[in-house]
Design a protein around this motif. Structure first.
Motif, PDB file in Angstrom:
ATOM      1  N   ARG A  89      -3.224   1.313   1.056  1.00 10.55           N
ATOM      2  CA  ARG A  89      -1.880   1.863   0.847  1.00 10.55           C
ATOM      3  C   ARG A  89      -1.172   1.158  -0.320  1.00 10.55           C
ATOM      4  O   ARG A  89      -0.576   1.799  -1.181  1.00 10.55           O
ATOM      5  CB  ARG A  89      -1.074   1.705   2.139  1.00 10.55           C
ATOM      6  N   ILE A  90      -1.257  -0.171  -0.358  1.00 12.24           N
ATOM      7  CA  ILE A  90      -0.629  -0.948  -1.436  1.00 12.24           C
ATOM      8  C   ILE A  90      -1.260  -0.590  -2.778  1.00 12.24           C
ATOM      9  O   ILE A  90      -0.564  -0.376  -3.771  1.00 12.24           O
ATOM     10  CB  ILE A  90      -0.726  -2.458  -1.151  1.00 12.24           C
ATOM     11  N   ASN A  91      -2.582  -0.509  -2.817  1.00 13.76           N
ATOM     12  CA  ASN A  91      -3.257  -0.173  -4.072  1.00 13.76           C
ATOM     13  C   ASN A  91      -2.969   1.257  -4.516  1.00 13.76           C
ATOM     14  O   ASN A  91      -2.879   1.528  -5.716  1.00 13.76           O
ATOM     15  CB  ASN A  91      -4.761  -0.444  -3.979  1.00 13.76           C
ATOM     16  N   TYR A 113      -0.102   2.765  -4.009  1.00  2.48           N
ATOM     17  CA  TYR A 113       1.251   2.651  -4.557  1.00  2.48           C
ATOM     18  C   TYR A 113       1.202   2.067  -5.973  1.00  2.48           C
ATOM     19  O   TYR A 113       1.811   2.603  -6.905  1.00  2.48           O
ATOM     20  CB  TYR A 113       2.087   1.766  -3.634  1.00  2.48           C
ATOM     21  N   LEU A 114       0.440   0.985  -6.143  1.00  2.00           N
ATOM     22  CA  LEU A 114       0.319   0.343  -7.455  1.00  2.00           C
ATOM     23  C   LEU A 114      -0.346   1.268  -8.475  1.00  2.00           C
ATOM     24  O   LEU A 114       0.050   1.300  -9.642  1.00  2.00           O
ATOM     25  CB  LEU A 114      -0.459  -0.965  -7.332  1.00  2.00           C
ATOM     26  N   ALA A 117      -0.226   4.539  -8.547  1.00  5.69           N
ATOM     27  CA  ALA A 117       0.762   5.548  -8.950  1.00  5.69           C
ATOM     28  C   ALA A 117       1.720   4.980  -9.991  1.00  5.69           C
ATOM     29  O   ALA A 117       2.003   5.623 -11.014  1.00  5.69           O
ATOM     30  CB  ALA A 117       1.528   6.054  -7.727  1.00  5.69           C
ATOM     31  N   LEU A 118       2.211   3.764  -9.754  1.00  9.04           N
ATOM     32  CA  LEU A 118       3.139   3.144 -10.711  1.00  9.04           C
ATOM     33  C   LEU A 118       2.459   2.845 -12.042  1.00  9.04           C
ATOM     34  O   LEU A 118       3.055   3.036 -13.109  1.00  9.04           O
ATOM     35  CB  LEU A 118       3.743   1.873 -10.113  1.00  9.04           C
ATOM     36  N   CYS A 145       8.011  -7.639 -10.621  1.00  7.83           N
ATOM     37  CA  CYS A 145       7.774  -6.201 -10.450  1.00  7.83           C
ATOM     38  C   CYS A 145       8.744  -5.374 -11.277  1.00  7.83           C
ATOM     39  O   CYS A 145       8.353  -4.373 -11.890  1.00  7.83           O
ATOM     40  CB  CYS A 145       7.888  -5.814  -8.976  1.00  7.83           C
ATOM     41  N   VAL A 194      11.860   0.788  -5.931  1.00  7.11           N
ATOM     42  CA  VAL A 194      10.478   0.743  -6.410  1.00  7.11           C
ATOM     43  C   VAL A 194       9.905  -0.664  -6.242  1.00  7.11           C
ATOM     44  O   VAL A 194       8.859  -0.856  -5.634  1.00  7.11           O
ATOM     45  CB  VAL A 194      10.393   1.208  -7.884  1.00  7.11           C
ATOM     46  N   GLN A 236      10.115  -1.857  -2.492  1.00  6.66           N
ATOM     47  CA  GLN A 236       9.128  -1.229  -1.606  1.00  6.66           C
ATOM     48  C   GLN A 236       7.811  -1.986  -1.602  1.00  6.66           C
ATOM     49  O   GLN A 236       7.178  -2.125  -0.560  1.00  6.66           O
ATOM     50  CB  GLN A 236       8.894   0.232  -2.005  1.00  6.66           C
ATOM     51  N   LEU A 237       7.382  -2.479  -2.741  1.00  6.69           N
ATOM     52  CA  LEU A 237       6.136  -3.247  -2.776  1.00  6.69           C
ATOM     53  C   LEU A 237       6.268  -4.495  -1.904  1.00  6.69           C
ATOM     54  O   LEU A 237       5.372  -4.825  -1.127  1.00  6.69           O
ATOM     55  CB  LEU A 237       5.742  -3.628  -4.204  1.00  6.69           C
ATOM     56  N   MET A 268       6.001  -3.603   1.654  1.00  2.00           N
ATOM     57  CA  MET A 268       4.618  -3.311   2.021  1.00  2.00           C
ATOM     58  C   MET A 268       3.791  -4.585   2.190  1.00  2.00           C
ATOM     59  O   MET A 268       2.847  -4.615   2.986  1.00  2.00           O
ATOM     60  CB  MET A 268       3.981  -2.404   0.973  1.00  2.00           C
TER      61      MET A 268
END
Length: 169
Positions: free
Chosen positions: A7-9, A11-12, A14-15, A77, A114, A117-118, A121
């Motif tokens: 899930r974290i990867n 998200y990363l 996408a960014l 971030c 943004v 949220q990281l 997570m």
């Protein structure tokens, strides 16, 4: 890889794709990796095959411990997630507080969901652990290449998590 890491990867990724799209000639890759080694071995182990290993003239000096990892990570971030907006002169707005303080939206934790949220997570991965967080220190190259990097190491005892930001151009 457990579901939290996936899930974290995601998200990363996408960014990093958004920043690559905005970056014109700059590509971005952000990732979060789990290593089953102690902190003393983590830098060598991770960088043996990382993007940084392609830059032989970058000298790895060591790790600096971050006092307030959440605040420090928020700042890191924010830099990485919003740098392409600044390069393209996209202004996100300002927050005007009643005490007269003015803060750009990306630097305010309530508005910058943004970056926050990281961190949200990551917290569950460290519950019940005495986490220590470090930032990689290097002697950067002097105009040798167009790239930037940042590595944050989360030491939770028998394993280390690495948050890796990399930009090439």
């Amino acid at each position: 890889m457990n579901s939290e890491l996936i899930r974290i990867n995601g998200y990363l990724e996408a960014l990093s794709n958004i920043n690559t799209l905005l970056g014109n000639c700059y590509g971005h890759q952000y990732k979060f990796v789990e290593l089953n080694v102690n902190i003393n071995e983590a830098v060598r182990e991770f960088n043996k095959n990382s993007d940084l290993s392609d830059h032989k003239y970058v000298e790895i000096v060591g790790l600096d411990e971050l006092e307030s990892w959440e605040d420090s990570l928020f700042a890191v971030c924010t830099y990485w997630f919003f740098s392409m907006f600044k390069m393209r002169n996209i202004v996100l707005g300002e927050i005007h507080y009643t005490d007269g303080k003015v803060v750009s939206m990306e630097n305010d934790k309530m508005y910058n969901r943004v970056s926050e949220q990281l961190i949200t997570m990551l917290r569950p991965l460290f519950l019940g652990s005495n986490v220590r967080v470090y930032q990689l220190t290097t002697n950067p190259p002097k105009g040798e290449d167009e790239f930037e990097w940042e590595q944050i190491y989360f030491d939770v005892g028998s394993k280390v998590f690495v948050l890796d930001f990399y930009q090439w151009g």
